[in-house]
Design a protein around this motif. Structure first.
Motif, short mmCIF file in Angstrom:
data_model
loop_
_atom_site.label_atom_id
_atom_site.label_comp_id
_atom_site.label_asym_id
_atom_site.label_seq_id
_atom_site.Cartn_x
_atom_site.Cartn_y
_atom_site.Cartn_z
N ALA A 20 -5.97 -52.68 -26.55
CA ALA A 20 -5.40 -53.31 -25.36
C ALA A 20 -4.32 -52.42 -24.76
O ALA A 20 -3.58 -51.75 -25.49
CB ALA A 20 -4.83 -54.68 -25.71
N GLY A 21 -4.24 -52.43 -23.44
CA GLY A 21 -3.21 -51.65 -22.77
C GLY A 21 -3.55 -50.18 -22.63
O GLY A 21 -2.70 -49.38 -22.24
N GLY A 22 -4.78 -49.80 -22.97
CA GLY A 22 -5.19 -48.42 -22.81
C GLY A 22 -4.90 -47.51 -23.99
O GLY A 22 -5.18 -46.31 -23.93
N LEU A 23 -4.33 -48.06 -25.07
CA LEU A 23 -4.08 -47.24 -26.25
C LEU A 23 -5.39 -46.80 -26.87
O LEU A 23 -6.39 -47.52 -26.84
CB LEU A 23 -3.26 -48.02 -27.27
N ARG A 24 -5.37 -45.61 -27.45
CA ARG A 24 -6.54 -45.08 -28.15
C ARG A 24 -6.21 -44.94 -29.63
O ARG A 24 -5.06 -44.99 -30.05
CB ARG A 24 -6.94 -43.71 -27.57
N GLY A 25 -7.25 -44.74 -30.43
CA GLY A 25 -7.06 -44.59 -31.86
C GLY A 25 -8.35 -44.82 -32.60
O GLY A 25 -9.46 -44.62 -32.05
N VAL A 26 -8.25 -45.25 -33.85
CA VAL A 26 -9.43 -45.47 -34.68
C VAL A 26 -9.30 -46.78 -35.43
O VAL A 26 -8.21 -47.33 -35.59
CB VAL A 26 -9.63 -44.31 -35.69
N LEU A 27 -10.43 -47.27 -35.87
CA LEU A 27 -10.50 -48.41 -36.79
C LEU A 27 -10.92 -47.87 -38.15
O LEU A 27 -11.97 -47.24 -38.29
CB LEU A 27 -11.52 -49.44 -36.30
N ILE A 28 -10.08 -48.09 -39.15
CA ILE A 28 -10.44 -47.74 -40.53
C ILE A 28 -10.97 -49.00 -41.18
O ILE A 28 -10.29 -50.02 -41.23
CB ILE A 28 -9.23 -47.18 -41.30
N THR A 29 -12.20 -48.95 -41.65
CA THR A 29 -12.88 -50.14 -42.15
C THR A 29 -13.32 -49.96 -43.59
O THR A 29 -13.61 -48.86 -44.05
CB THR A 29 -14.12 -50.45 -41.29
N ILE A 30 -13.34 -51.08 -44.30
CA ILE A 30 -13.96 -51.16 -45.62
C ILE A 30 -15.05 -52.23 -45.49
O ILE A 30 -14.79 -53.43 -45.68
CB ILE A 30 -12.95 -51.52 -46.72
#
Length: 252
Positions: free
Chosen positions: A149-159
């Protein structure tokens, strides 16, 4: 070419781990304090965690600047009891490192939660790893490029085996960290209904960041081969303890 360093606790983190909470030793400040905030939760009593690990950098199959960076972190206690559960981590990347988030497809948190990794678009997986849990058991880790939300970028670390999905926002670092780093991946472990002292914890967590898509690299380093890269991990635990592990390794 594979290069490796040992990440060791800084003097501040060693002092914090070895002295009572009332000691005046300053904890390492938050590297990315202006991004998403974790809801307030009071500290609880618990053991002092000891953090250590390694970081590995390899060249990827993309362009001449493409790399894959792996953090292999471990936490334990001097007594052997269960370590305190985490609140936040920030993975710190050398100031020569950049992320090509716009060149890769994304997978949303809702898609992962409702349909699982198989529903994520091809090319959105940008890392992998493995989690080992205190008390036994292990599971594979996957990393997906995403938007917030808000245009932030990044990654999802999942298990996937446990249904765990951890937001990691890509944020510029602040203050003294700017001497060695530019970007941090800020991971927030949201509080839940489980009392902080009873939450599960990993004794070992390996996660890599790096992938190629249509000839582009997700992670790049523009440092010359053989020059040192600074890498680190900042951690904050439910006891209030803060640690910082840092080290250097040669650019492959």
């Amino acid at each position: 070419m594979r290069t490796r360093l040992v990440l060791g606790l800084t003097a501040a983190a060693l002092a914090l781990a070895a002295t009572p909470a009332s000691a005046t030793t300053a904890a390492p400040p938050h590297p990315a304090p202006f991004g998403p905030q974790r809801p307030y939760e009071p500290d609880v009593a618990g053991p002092a965690n000891l953090d250590e690990g390694e970081a590995t950098v390899v060249r990827d199959a993309g362009g001449k600047h493409g790399v894959e960076i792996t953090f292999d972190t471990r936490r334990f206690t001097a007594s052997g009891e269960k370590p305190a559960a985490p609140r936040e981590f920030v993975f710190l990347f050398d100031d020569s490192v950049s992320f090509n988030v716009l060149a890769f497809p994304t997978c949303g948190r809702a898609v992962l939660a409702d349909q699982g990794p198989a529903a994520c678009p091809p090319g959105s997986k940008v890392g992998a790893g493995r989690a080992e849990f205190y008390g036994g058991g292990a599971a594979e880790v996957a990393v997906y490029n995403t938007t917030f939300a808000g245009g932030l970028r990044g990654v999802l670390i999942t298990i996937p085996a446990t249904g765990t999905i951890l937001d990691n926002t890509l944020e510029p670092v602040w203050g003294p960290y700017r001497q060695n780093y530019t970007w941090g991946l800020h991971e927030i472990i949201q509080p839940d209904g489980v009392p902080p002292q009873d939450r599960g914890v990993t004794s070992s967590f390996v996660v890599s960041f790096g992938a190629t898509w249509h000839g582009r690299s997700f992670v790049e380093s523009h440092e010359r081969a053989g020059r040192p890269l600074d890498l680190g991990v900042w951690g904050h635990y439910v006891t209030g303890q803060v640690t910082l592990t840092e080290g250097r390794t040669a650019r492959p």
